[in-house]
Design a protein around this motif. Structure first.
Motif, PDB file in Angstrom:
ATOM      1  N   GLY A  64      42.222  36.019  56.104  1.00 22.46           N
ATOM      2  CA  GLY A  64      40.803  35.237  55.919  1.00 22.46           C
ATOM      3  C   GLY A  64      39.625  35.791  55.596  1.00 22.46           C
ATOM      4  N   ASP A  65      39.770  37.412  55.571  1.00 24.32           N
ATOM      5  CA  ASP A  65      38.510  38.106  55.110  1.00 24.32           C
ATOM      6  C   ASP A  65      38.434  37.893  53.625  1.00 24.32           C
ATOM      7  OD1 ASP A  65      38.155  39.158  57.636  1.00 24.32           O
ATOM      8  OD2 ASP A  65      38.684  41.183  56.898  1.00 24.32           O
ATOM      9  N   TRP A  66      37.551  38.282  52.976  1.00 26.42           N
ATOM     10  CA  TRP A  66      37.325  38.125  51.677  1.00 26.42           C
ATOM     11  C   TRP A  66      37.144  39.645  51.130  1.00 26.42           C
ATOM     12  CZ3 TRP A  66      36.673  33.744  48.737  1.00 26.42           C
ATOM     13  CH2 TRP A  66      36.687  32.790  49.363  1.00 26.42           C
ATOM     14  N   VAL A  67      37.992  39.967  49.930  1.00 25.94           N
ATOM     15  CA  VAL A  67      37.965  41.174  49.453  1.00 25.94           C
ATOM     16  C   VAL A  67      37.017  41.039  48.225  1.00 25.94           C
ATOM     17  CG1 VAL A  67      39.423  42.869  48.174  1.00 25.94           C
ATOM     18  CG2 VAL A  67      40.302  41.607  49.878  1.00 25.94           C
ATOM     19  N   ALA A  68      36.050  41.790  48.284  1.00 24.24           N
ATOM     20  CA  ALA A  68      35.011  41.750  47.238  1.00 24.24           C
ATOM     21  C   ALA A  68      35.223  42.714  46.000  1.00 24.24           C
ATOM     22  CB  ALA A  68      33.352  41.984  47.705  1.00 24.24           C
ATOM     23  N   THR A  69      34.826  42.563  44.908  1.00 21.05           N
ATOM     24  CA  THR A  69      35.093  43.656  43.743  1.00 21.05           C
ATOM     25  C   THR A  69      33.572  43.828  43.268  1.00 21.05           C
ATOM     26  OG1 THR A  69      37.323  43.066  43.278  1.00 21.05           O
ATOM     27  CG2 THR A  69      35.988  44.081  41.752  1.00 21.05           C
ATOM     28  N   GLY A  70      32.975  45.083  43.289  1.00 26.90           N
ATOM     29  CA  GLY A  70      31.734  45.487  42.849  1.00 26.90           C
ATOM     30  C   GLY A  70      31.814  45.398  41.290  1.00 26.90           C
ATOM     31  N   VAL A  71      30.461  45.814  40.733  1.00 26.12           N
ATOM     32  CA  VAL A  71      30.105  46.037  39.519  1.00 26.12           C
ATOM     33  C   VAL A  71      31.112  47.330  38.873  1.00 26.12           C
ATOM     34  CG1 VAL A  71      28.074  44.608  39.467  1.00 26.12           C
ATOM     35  CG2 VAL A  71      28.023  47.279  39.900  1.00 26.12           C
ATOM     36  N   ASN A  72      31.149  48.198  39.714  1.00 26.89           N
ATOM     37  CA  ASN A  72      31.920  49.417  39.215  1.00 26.89           C
ATOM     38  C   ASN A  72      33.555  49.351  39.666  1.00 26.89           C
ATOM     39  OD1 ASN A  72      29.549  50.529  38.246  1.00 26.89           O
ATOM     40  ND2 ASN A  72      28.909  51.291  40.323  1.00 26.89           N
ATOM     41  N   GLY A  73      33.891  48.140  39.927  1.00 25.33           N
ATOM     42  CA  GLY A  73      35.345  48.123  40.257  1.00 25.33           C
ATOM     43  C   GLY A  73      35.673  48.559  41.783  1.00 25.33           C
ATOM     44  N   GLU A  74      34.824  48.721  42.529  1.00 27.30           N
ATOM     45  CA  GLU A  74      35.105  48.894  43.878  1.00 27.30           C
ATOM     46  C   GLU A  74      35.393  47.782  44.625  1.00 27.30           C
ATOM     47  OE1 GLU A  74      30.596  48.538  43.853  1.00 27.30           O
ATOM     48  OE2 GLU A  74      32.107  49.008  42.527  1.00 27.30           O
ATOM     49  N   HIS A  75      36.154  47.985  45.728  1.00 31.28           N
ATOM     50  CA  HIS A  75      36.589  47.011  46.643  1.00 31.28           C
ATOM     51  C   HIS A  75      36.119  47.209  48.001  1.00 31.28           C
ATOM     52  CE1 HIS A  75      39.269  45.354  43.580  1.00 31.28           C
ATOM     53  NE2 HIS A  75      39.513  46.856  43.493  1.00 31.28           N
ATOM     54  N   TRP A  76      35.859  46.021  48.793  1.00 30.91           N
ATOM     55  CA  TRP A  76      35.447  46.010  49.999  1.00 30.91           C
ATOM     56  C   TRP A  76      35.837  44.795  50.914  1.00 30.91           C
ATOM     57  CZ3 TRP A  76      31.871  45.782  46.546  1.00 30.91           C
ATOM     58  CH2 TRP A  76      30.814  44.634  46.477  1.00 30.91           C
ATOM     59  N   PRO A  77      36.294  44.942  52.129  1.00 31.38           N
ATOM     60  CA  PRO A  77      36.466  43.452  52.880  1.00 31.38           C
ATOM     61  C   PRO A  77      35.370  42.896  53.639  1.00 31.38           C
ATOM     62  CG  PRO A  77      37.262  45.447  54.119  1.00 31.38           C
ATOM     63  CD  PRO A  77      36.684  46.086  52.809  1.00 31.38           C
ATOM     64  N   ILE A  78      35.276  41.709  53.391  1.00 34.10           N
ATOM     65  CA  ILE A  78      33.938  41.133  54.072  1.00 34.10           C
ATOM     66  C   ILE A  78      34.493  40.038  54.991  1.00 34.10           C
ATOM     67  CG2 ILE A  78      31.618  39.795  53.845  1.00 34.10           C
ATOM     68  CD1 ILE A  78      31.711  40.834  50.935  1.00 34.10           C
ATOM     69  N   ALA A  79      34.059  39.963  56.210  1.00 34.12           N
ATOM     70  CA  ALA A  79      34.666  39.019  57.255  1.00 34.12           C
ATOM     71  C   ALA A  79      34.299  37.730  56.651  1.00 34.12           C
ATOM     72  CB  ALA A  79      34.163  39.229  58.532  1.00 34.12           C
ATOM     73  N   ASP A  80      34.974  36.502  56.837  1.00 32.97           N
ATOM     74  CA  ASP A  80      34.709  35.370  56.236  1.00 32.97           C
ATOM     75  C   ASP A  80      33.443  34.589  56.693  1.00 32.97           C
ATOM     76  OD1 ASP A  80      35.564  32.809  54.807  1.00 32.97           O
ATOM     77  OD2 ASP A  80      35.970  31.935  57.060  1.00 32.97           O
ATOM     78  N   ASP A  81      32.913  34.829  58.067  1.00 33.15           N
ATOM     79  CA  ASP A  81      31.687  34.236  58.416  1.00 33.15           C
ATOM     80  C   ASP A  81      30.512  34.863  57.825  1.00 33.15           C
ATOM     81  OD1 ASP A  81      32.401  36.355  60.067  1.00 33.15           O
ATOM     82  OD2 ASP A  81      31.216  35.652  61.812  1.00 33.15           O
ATOM     83  N   ILE A  82      30.604  36.195  57.739  1.00 32.68           N
ATOM     84  CA  ILE A  82      29.414  37.091  57.136  1.00 32.68           C
ATOM     85  C   ILE A  82      29.555  36.551  55.548  1.00 32.68           C
ATOM     86  CG2 ILE A  82      28.546  39.394  56.504  1.00 32.68           C
ATOM     87  CD1 ILE A  82      28.607  38.667  59.421  1.00 32.68           C
ATOM     88  N   PHE A  83      30.782  36.567  54.966  1.00 37.14           N
ATOM     89  CA  PHE A  83      30.777  36.210  53.413  1.00 37.14           C
ATOM     90  C   PHE A  83      30.261  34.820  53.122  1.00 37.14           C
ATOM     91  CE2 PHE A  83      32.735  34.081  49.691  1.00 37.14           C
ATOM     92  CZ  PHE A  83      32.802  35.210  48.797  1.00 37.14           C
ATOM     93  N   LYS A  84      30.443  33.881  54.146  1.00 39.16           N
ATOM     94  CA  LYS A  84      29.982  32.463  53.885  1.00 39.16           C
ATOM     95  C   LYS A  84      28.416  32.335  54.042  1.00 39.16           C
ATOM     96  CE  LYS A  84      34.095  30.080  54.771  1.00 39.16           C
ATOM     97  NZ  LYS A  84      34.884  29.457  55.684  1.00 39.16           N
ATOM     98  N   LYS A  85      27.898  33.255  55.015  1.00 36.82           N
ATOM     99  CA  LYS A  85      26.271  33.408  55.276  1.00 36.82           C
ATOM    100  C   LYS A  85      25.700  34.038  54.099  1.00 36.82           C
ATOM    101  CE  LYS A  85      26.837  33.471  60.039  1.00 36.82           C
ATOM    102  NZ  LYS A  85      26.684  34.145  61.419  1.00 36.82           N
ATOM    103  N   THR A  86      26.261  34.975  53.203  1.00 39.57           N
ATOM    104  CA  THR A  86      25.677  35.643  52.441  1.00 39.57           C
ATOM    105  C   THR A  86      25.985  35.323  50.692  1.00 39.57           C
ATOM    106  OG1 THR A  86      26.376  37.855  53.960  1.00 39.57           O
ATOM    107  CG2 THR A  86      25.755  38.584  51.694  1.00 39.57           C
TER     108      THR A  86
END
Length: 156
Positions: A64-86
């Motif tokens: 249920g976490d989100w995997v974000a991919t940044g502008v330089n191709g880097e990845h990081w997980p974001i908890a679902d509740d934080i993702f939806k607020k951000t």
């Protein structure tokens, strides 16, 4: 003095489905095949749970976490509740509207595009769309947008 900031970077993100990735891991009989699929989402390895290497070190990703991919191709997980607020998904607009936004953006301010859409009432589907979706157009102008998928209307 405290100042207020908002995020301005656009990211790509996919919600992590642990059952799906567990199945991919179990079904891949070739470690290279697993590596190719896992790298698409930034997953590095599996130890009974999934790990994503980040700039801050290895992080565990949960279902249920989100995997974000940044502008330089880097990845990081974001908890679902934080993702939806951000984060908010970029608006989806027709291709012709995207073209008009880009044309005006090169030569004129947003106010001219909205004024023209509100002023010219001749038969123009693009201006009609802009007039009836002015807030979406303003968000698209400021934050970016996705062009809606073209549907093939030919008979099968």
């Amino acid at each position: 003095m405290i100042k207020i900031y908002r995020k301005t970077a656009t990211i790509k993100a996919e919600q992590f489905d642990e059952a799906k990735w567990q199945s991919i891991y179990n079904d891949s009989h070739n470690p290279e095949e697993w590596d190719i699929e896992a790298r698409k989402l930034g997953i590095d390895h599996y130890h009974g749970y999934f790990i994503i290497p980040t700039l801050e070190g290895d992080m565990r990703i949960h279902d249920g976490d989100w995997v974000a991919t940044g502008v330089n191709g880097e990845h990081w997980p974001i908890a679902d509740d934080i993702f939806k607020k951000t984060y908010a998904e970029l608006p989806v607009i027709p291709k012709a509207v995207a073209g008009m936004i880009e044309n005006y953006r090169r030569n004129e301010p947003l106010s001219n595009l909205l004024f023209d859409a509100g002023t010219f009432h001749f038969e123009n589907r693009v201006l009609d769309w802009i007039r009836t979706h002015d807030e979406v157009v303003a968000r698209a102008w400021l934050d970016g947008y996705q062009v809606e998928a073209q549907h093939d209307t030919r008979a099968d």
